[in-house]
Motif scaffolding. Structure first.
Motif: not given
Length: 444
Positions: A164-168, A149-154, A180-189, A156-157
């Motif tokens: 999309l306009a309402g969330r962003l 999934r594509l996510r924002s602030a953890g 992100h990379g192996l064994c990781m997730n989007d929050l780690q950015w 899903p979008l």
């Protein structure tokens, strides 16, 4: 704010307080399923080791010794109707029965408990499990398996213009998709620094709208690339304003997924690659990672001895995503006709960088610049082995002994971060400044 599950907002607790409160009931169901499979696996491993010892002892006695072992093709060597075989069979039967009962009990409670928001601890647990076992989780329909999934602030979008306009708020026509990379997730950015992480700063300084990919890193890179290609096509069509440009910013394995997606999108005739302006790779193992090659060597050593052969199965639990890192597989053809755990030469189909797209790469080395006679030795170690601790400099820079496999990054589109490890590429301000220079068109 109170949660639906418990007055006052307190998360539900599990019996005896033995499990963290941030686990969802579906997580416990998935972990119970894994525990059942692990117990069966350990029991099978013990049976195989004992059976192989029986085979080794019986072999010198020829036909006489063969009477005391299981001679069925693929058998463990332990006779199923002997005392030892009955013990192993009993353990397996009880384990399956207990696992089925636990799964049925937890299934009844899974729906309401999963309404709770996730936490960073839970996301880290899920991403680690998916990195190591993600293909098996998907194959067994385990609720721990992550869906792309594509996510924002953890969160899903929904790929629909109004949603999309309402969330962003303040959405722009410049899309920045971060992988992100192996064994990781989007929050780690995310970064604890006052200025924020790479995505936040690129949004502020260059007008990007950052979106974060969340995916199962245990799947084959080609499978994730195919899914991402389709997802970006949906995103481009659903974007609430005209798309001016798309930039992919990828860390580690994410760079392989991005390259695979670009190649497969072009082959499928998708429209979004025409809007792709730039790709940036941070510590991407374009030509593989040394640790996976070491794992492959260990598999071969263990598998070469009749007694230790069953232990090779432990190493072979590692996911398809991890074994793809041996050489840096991008396409289904790179792995489809070869055993994942068989050692062999690099037989990948060369995939060049996409034409007409500005491609940049950041490589890191944990070694600080050397002085004196040891400079050449330190540079050789950094390039071929040490690198950022996980990825060598040559692999991150796209260099290969075979000129036909080298990636054509212009010299001005390469940057080596000195004294930096693999994970620091996610949040160090020096990396952010280099990204702003490149993507903003400023001289380095």
């Amino acid at each position: 704010m109170p949660t639906p599950e418990q007055p006052g907002g307190a998360p539900p607790s599990f019996p005896g307080g033995l499990l963290p409160t941030w686990l969802h009931v579906s997580d416990v169901q998935g972990l119970a399923q894994l525990a059942t499979q692990a117990t069966l696996g350990v029991t099978g491993l013990a049976e195989s080791v004992q059976g192989n010892v029986y085979k080794a002892v019986a072999r010198p006695f020829g036909p006489l010794g063969a009477k005391f072992i299981d001679r069925m093709p693929g058998g463990s060597g332990v006779r199923a109707r002997g005392i030892t075989g009955l013990v192993y069979g009993g353990i397996k039967g009880v384990t399956r029965l207990a696992g089925g009962a636990a799964n049925a009990l937890l299934s009844r409670a899974a729906v309401p408990a999963d309404q709770r928001p996730s936490t960073p601890q839970r996301e880290a647990m899920l991403s680690a499990l998916n990195g190591v076992l993600g293909d098996r989780l998907q194959e067994t329909a385990n609720p721990l398996a992550i869906s792309m999934r594509l996510r924002s602030a953890g969160l899903p979008l929904l790929l629909e213009p109004q949603a999309l306009a309402g969330r962003l708020p303040g959405v722009t026509g410049k899309l920045l998709v971060m992988l992100h990379g192996l064994c990781m997730n989007d929050l780690q950015w995310n970064s604890d620094a006052p200025a924020g992480g790479h995505g936040e700063q690129l949004a502020r300084e260059l007008g990007y709208t950052p979106l974060y990919l969340h995916y199962n890193t245990g799947l084959h890179t080609s499978d994730n690339g195919e899914q991402l290609a389709g997802l970006l096509q949906q995103l481009a069509r659903a974007w609430p304003r005209p798309v001016e440009e798309i930039t992919l910013l990828a860390h580690s394995m994410g760079g392989l997924v991005a390259r695979s997606a670009c190649h497969q999108a072009a082959a499928a005739g998708y429209s979004w690659p025409a809007q792709l302006k730039a790709q940036v790779f941070l510590g991407t193992p374009h030509h593989g990672a040394p640790l996976e090659r070491l794992g492959s060597w260990v598999d071969g050593v263990l598998g070469g001895n009749i007694v230790t052969k069953p232990f090779a199965k432990i190493g072979q639990l590692r996911s398809a995503g991890i074994t793809d890192l041996r050489h840096g597989n991008l396409l289904r053809a790179d792995w489809h006709d070869a055993g994942r755990f068989e050692r062999g030469p690099d037989a990948r189909q060369p995939v060049p960088l996409p034409a007409g797209v500005a491609c940049y790469t950041v490589a890191a080395t944990t070694l600080a610049p050397g002085k004196g006679a040891m400079v050449a030795v330190r540079e050789a170690l950094a390039r071929k082995m040490v690198g950022d601790g996980l990825v060598s400099l040559d692999s991150a820079l796209g260099l290969h002994a075979d000129p036909g496999r080298c990636l054509a990054f212009p010299p001005e589109n390469q940057w080596i971060a000195q004294g930096m490890n693999h994970m620091e590429l996610l949040r160090r301000p020096e990396v952010t400044r280099q990204l702003v220079r490149w993507l903003g068109g400023r001289p380095s």
